[in-house]
Design a protein around this motif. Sequence first.
Motif, PDB file in Angstrom:
ATOM      1  N   ALA A   1      16.139   3.783   4.337  1.00 14.86           N
ATOM      2  CA  ALA A   1      16.950   4.235   5.479  1.00 14.86           C
ATOM      3  C   ALA A   1      16.286   5.403   6.184  1.00 14.86           C
ATOM      4  O   ALA A   1      16.393   5.541   7.410  1.00 14.86           O
ATOM      5  N   ALA A   2      15.588   6.242   5.415  1.00 18.19           N
ATOM      6  CA  ALA A   2      14.861   7.352   6.031  1.00 18.19           C
ATOM      7  C   ALA A   2      13.765   6.823   6.944  1.00 18.19           C
ATOM      8  O   ALA A   2      13.585   7.314   8.069  1.00 18.19           O
ATOM      9  N   ALA A   3      13.057   5.816   6.485  1.00 16.15           N
ATOM     10  CA  ALA A   3      12.005   5.227   7.320  1.00 16.15           C
ATOM     11  C   ALA A   3      12.596   4.664   8.606  1.00 16.15           C
ATOM     12  O   ALA A   3      12.044   4.842   9.697  1.00 16.15           O
ATOM     13  N   LEU A   4      13.739   3.987   8.482  1.00 19.97           N
ATOM     14  CA  LEU A   4      14.402   3.445   9.675  1.00 19.97           C
ATOM     15  C   LEU A   4      14.829   4.555  10.619  1.00 19.97           C
ATOM     16  O   LEU A   4      14.674   4.447  11.837  1.00 19.97           O
ATOM     17  N   ALA A   5      15.383   5.627  10.053  1.00 18.59           N
ATOM     18  CA  ALA A   5      15.842   6.735  10.889  1.00 18.59           C
ATOM     19  C   ALA A   5      14.666   7.355  11.643  1.00 18.59           C
ATOM     20  O   ALA A   5      14.783   7.705  12.818  1.00 18.59           O
TER      21      ALA A   5
ATOM     22  N   THR B   1       4.306   7.368   5.306  1.00 16.55           N
ATOM     23  CA  THR B   1       3.754   6.147   4.707  1.00 16.55           C
ATOM     24  C   THR B   1       4.546   5.728   3.477  1.00 16.55           C
ATOM     25  O   THR B   1       4.869   4.547   3.297  1.00 16.55           O
ATOM     26  N   ALA B   2       4.866   6.713   2.645  1.00 14.99           N
ATOM     27  CA  ALA B   2       5.598   6.402   1.409  1.00 14.99           C
ATOM     28  C   ALA B   2       6.984   5.839   1.727  1.00 14.99           C
ATOM     29  O   ALA B   2       7.439   4.871   1.106  1.00 14.99           O
ATOM     30  N   LEU B   3       7.662   6.445   2.704  1.00 16.34           N
ATOM     31  CA  LEU B   3       9.008   5.979   3.066  1.00 16.34           C
ATOM     32  C   LEU B   3       8.929   4.591   3.695  1.00 16.34           C
ATOM     33  O   LEU B   3       9.731   3.701   3.373  1.00 16.34           O
ATOM     34  N   ARG B   4       7.960   4.395   4.580  1.00 13.32           N
ATOM     35  CA  ARG B   4       7.829   3.093   5.252  1.00 13.32           C
ATOM     36  C   ARG B   4       7.508   1.986   4.241  1.00 13.32           C
ATOM     37  O   ARG B   4       7.987   0.865   4.377  1.00 13.32           O
ATOM     38  N   GLU B   5       6.743   2.329   3.212  1.00 13.30           N
ATOM     39  CA  GLU B   5       6.425   1.305   2.209  1.00 13.30           C
ATOM     40  C   GLU B   5       7.680   0.868   1.453  1.00 13.30           C
ATOM     41  O   GLU B   5       7.829  -0.308   1.110  1.00 13.30           O
ATOM     42  N   ARG B   6       8.595   1.826   1.237  1.00 17.65           N
ATOM     43  CA  ARG B   6       9.854   1.449   0.572  1.00 17.65           C
ATOM     44  C   ARG B   6      10.681   0.506   1.451  1.00 17.65           C
ATOM     45  O   ARG B   6      11.387  -0.372   0.969  1.00 17.65           O
ATOM     46  N   LEU B   7      10.600   0.719   2.780  1.00 15.85           N
ATOM     47  CA  LEU B   7      11.313  -0.163   3.717  1.00 15.85           C
ATOM     48  C   LEU B   7      10.668  -1.548   3.766  1.00 15.85           C
ATOM     49  O   LEU B   7      11.360  -2.571   3.767  1.00 15.85           O
ATOM     50  N   ASP B   8       9.342  -1.568   3.805  1.00 16.22           N
ATOM     51  CA  ASP B   8       8.631  -2.821   4.062  1.00 16.22           C
ATOM     52  C   ASP B   8       8.372  -3.645   2.804  1.00 16.22           C
ATOM     53  O   ASP B   8       8.273  -4.870   2.879  1.00 16.22           O
ATOM     54  N   ARG B   9       8.197  -2.964   1.678  1.00 12.02           N
ATOM     55  CA  ARG B   9       7.883  -3.704   0.442  1.00 12.02           C
ATOM     56  C   ARG B   9       8.798  -3.290  -0.695  1.00 12.02           C
ATOM     57  O   ARG B   9       8.356  -2.688  -1.687  1.00 12.02           O
ATOM     58  N   PRO B  10      10.087  -3.582  -0.553  1.00 13.27           N
ATOM     59  CA  PRO B  10      10.996  -3.223  -1.644  1.00 13.27           C
ATOM     60  C   PRO B  10      10.573  -3.925  -2.934  1.00 13.27           C
ATOM     61  O   PRO B  10      10.060  -5.037  -2.905  1.00 13.27           O
ATOM     62  N   GLN B  11      10.764  -3.212  -4.040  1.00 14.75           N
ATOM     63  CA  GLN B  11      10.420  -3.758  -5.360  1.00 14.75           C
ATOM     64  C   GLN B  11      11.683  -4.284  -6.012  1.00 14.75           C
ATOM     65  O   GLN B  11      12.513  -3.506  -6.479  1.00 14.75           O
ATOM     66  N   PRO B  12      11.847  -5.606  -6.054  1.00 15.08           N
ATOM     67  CA  PRO B  12      13.057  -6.123  -6.699  1.00 15.08           C
ATOM     68  C   PRO B  12      13.026  -5.768  -8.191  1.00 15.08           C
ATOM     69  O   PRO B  12      11.989  -5.919  -8.833  1.00 15.08           O
ATOM     70  N   ARG B  13      14.148  -5.305  -8.703  1.00 19.06           N
ATOM     71  CA  ARG B  13      14.181  -4.762 -10.069  1.00 19.06           C
ATOM     72  C   ARG B  13      14.464  -5.860 -11.086  1.00 19.06           C
ATOM     73  O   ARG B  13      15.430  -5.796 -11.865  1.00 19.06           O
ATOM     74  N   VAL B  14      13.591  -6.858 -11.058  1.00 18.41           N
ATOM     75  CA  VAL B  14      13.792  -8.043 -11.896  1.00 18.41           C
ATOM     76  C   VAL B  14      13.760  -7.685 -13.377  1.00 18.41           C
ATOM     77  O   VAL B  14      14.602  -8.139 -14.163  1.00 18.41           O
ATOM     78  N   ALA B  15      12.797  -6.858 -13.795  1.00 14.33           N
ATOM     79  CA  ALA B  15      12.673  -6.523 -15.223  1.00 14.33           C
ATOM     80  C   ALA B  15      13.897  -5.750 -15.699  1.00 14.33           C
ATOM     81  O   ALA B  15      14.375  -5.963 -16.817  1.00 14.33           O
ATOM     82  N   VAL B  16      14.411  -4.856 -14.861  1.00 13.73           N
ATOM     83  CA  VAL B  16      15.651  -4.145 -15.218  1.00 13.73           C
ATOM     84  C   VAL B  16      16.786  -5.150 -15.365  1.00 13.73           C
ATOM     85  O   VAL B  16      17.519  -5.156 -16.355  1.00 13.73           O
ATOM     86  N   GLY B  17      16.915  -6.028 -14.379  1.00 12.65           N
ATOM     87  CA  GLY B  17      17.999  -7.014 -14.402  1.00 12.65           C
ATOM     88  C   GLY B  17      17.972  -7.886 -15.645  1.00 12.65           C
ATOM     89  O   GLY B  17      19.009  -8.184 -16.235  1.00 12.65           O
TER      90      GLY B  17
ATOM     91  N   ALA C   1       8.984  12.236  -1.297  1.00 12.42           N
ATOM     92  CA  ALA C   1       8.805  12.059   0.158  1.00 12.42           C
ATOM     93  C   ALA C   1      10.118  12.304   0.889  1.00 12.42           C
ATOM     94  O   ALA C   1      10.154  12.950   1.940  1.00 12.42           O
ATOM     95  N   LEU C   2      11.219  11.801   0.346  1.00  9.67           N
ATOM     96  CA  LEU C   2      12.513  11.969   1.011  1.00  9.67           C
ATOM     97  C   LEU C   2      12.914  13.437   1.049  1.00  9.67           C
ATOM     98  O   LEU C   2      13.361  13.941   2.084  1.00  9.67           O
ATOM     99  N   SER C   3      12.758  14.133  -0.080  1.00 12.43           N
ATOM    100  CA  SER C   3      13.211  15.533  -0.120  1.00 12.43           C
ATOM    101  C   SER C   3      12.321  16.423   0.727  1.00 12.43           C
ATOM    102  O   SER C   3      12.764  17.453   1.240  1.00 12.43           O
ATOM    103  N   GLN C   4      11.057  16.023   0.898  1.00 12.64           N
ATOM    104  CA  GLN C   4      10.178  16.828   1.751  1.00 12.64           C
ATOM    105  C   GLN C   4      10.451  16.564   3.227  1.00 12.64           C
ATOM    106  O   GLN C   4      10.184  17.416   4.073  1.00 12.64           O
TER     107      GLN C   4
END
Lengths: 326, 326
Positions: free
Chosen positions: B162-166, B186-202, B246-249
């Motif tokens: 959401a930060a990347a979108l904002a 870059t770090a925020l945009r990567e979270r927007l563009d390449r989300p990591q599905p939490r398959v192993a957690v699931g 990245a978000l807190s900075q």
Amino acid sequence: MAEFDLIERIRSRVPSRADIVLGIGDDAAVVRVPPDRELVICADTLNAGVHFPLDTAPFDIGWKALAVNLSDLAAMGAQPAWCTLSLSMPGDDPIWLDSFLDGFLELAGQHGIALIGGDTTRGPLSIGVTVHGLVEPGRALRRGGAQLGDEIWVSGTLGDAAAALALLADDSPEPGTLRIAASNLTALRERLDRPQPRVAVGLGLPGVAHAAIDISDGLWSDLGHLCRASGLGAVVEVDALPFSPALSQAFATEARRTLQASGGDDYELCFTAAVSARAQVEEIALHAGTSLTRIGRMVAGAEVAGIVANGAPWLPARTGWVHFSD
Amino acid sequence: MAEFDLIERIRSRVPSRADIVLGIGDDAAVVRVPPDRELVICADTLNAGVHFPLDTAPFDIGWKALAVNLSDLAAMGAQPAWCTLSLSMPGDDPIWLDSFLDGFLELAGQHGIALIGGDTTRGPLSIGVTVHGLVEPGRALRRGGAQLGDEIWVSGTLGDAAAALALLADDSPEPGTLRIAASNLTALRERLDRPQPRVAVGLGLPGVAHAAIDISDGLWSDLGHLCRASGLGAVVEVDALPFSPALSQAFATEARRTLQASGGDDYELCFTAAVSARAQVEEIALHAGTSLTRIGRMVAGAEVAGIVANGAPWLPARTGWVHFSD
């Protein structure tokens, strides 16, 4: 309407099945596949103005979005079970949505297929459906199983949907168009808008047919796929192709033949079977209440279908895809 | 490229699985579901300009279209198995398609999910994916299983997408935006563009978690679904919500909290588990290589989540959906 309201509106109208563990409303649906069945899956999307005319009634859009997918299951010889719906709509229109669902769910009810999930998004009108069916292990019909000497059969009649499209395209009237009676126009348009997926025919075919495909892009094109997959050619007698009274009343012979041979959107089945299976095929037709017509034979050599008229090669005026616009 | 060339281009790049009886290229695919598993199905569509910014790289579009669906399987505790792809493209662009497939198939390979079918159509860019996963009977995680006193956990960090979108939305800068270092952007945009599905957690959660949901529309909104489905309320400590450096900075405290609590597109998991399951949850985090953070507790009464900051009620500046445009 927010997405959640839309989903609630859909969920409230959807009947269930005993094999659904969890239906619409969670992150995903959960179903039970019987241990003695294989799972058949396919997905087809309809975009407004490409796969149906922009003036198509919402009831018919809902019907057709499911019908084209059920037609694929029929071509595999599969029993319909569950489906998902991805609906992209430009705006909030509960009346449109209810009418769309009327069409979708009426056809779903006829074939006992349950809507178990999907999503709604904002965007140009587009309907994506994924259907799931069940077959006995190893019995799914493929395109590639045709055998030399097989007879080629089609269900129903061919060319009606393409005729309706041709009549809608004012700027490019088909050669041979006659004055069209309103009743014929209605009959042709109904074939375009509410195709009847040949599920009952498909369910009879495993063990009888050697290969099958559904006719979505036109006989010429789809029989070509079956030929290439089977490593065989086909010879089809153009005057054996079945047609409706409305089609023959509205188009002269050559235009009619072209529509039958190459017009898309009919969603009839084309399959091959041994000569010795004729009685079984006729039994399937009787049981399904759908006419099945022998139109030709699988031959060696050529990779694409040859169509003959009275023994001489015949070519349609145009081939392949006949969609409303491109 | 005609549809058949497109499909051939896709088919030539897709690996198979031993449980696929028939893959891409017939009227439908055929797969075998193990007799000791239930089938989990979900479908999510991404439309250009709605679910991803128009400037998103094709690799990332392919990645994200599958990721958001794998995230739903993860939230059910399901093992990914097969998927279909309905790709609507405005034109023929083999370079775009190859790059799109690079992203889609890289993520598919990471999770062992096989592309078995779908269709390609002409239209505005839209990607519909239906995924299929497997769970032991009765073990699929639902939204509605949370129990009074359960602790609430989330995976990874919240608010980055959401930060990347904002930051992309030039015309409506977030209150509290600081000067953004390029590396953080870059770090925020990567979270927007390449989300990591939490398959192993699931996959670790069945038998440990009581309820789960993936966070696609924002914690506030999605935890609300879990609460309503469970007939319970939730109290969340806003300062317990995990955030990235990245978000807190990039954002001051209140803007950051708002992004964490209500920003969408993170595709983290939110789940509840008994206090006695803490050690098991920590074991799952270790095994999956993904941080899991306790953020609150399920309580009686309220139907929606209450968020507190140091014990006092806290409200985000805005709630719900944060998509690129609407």
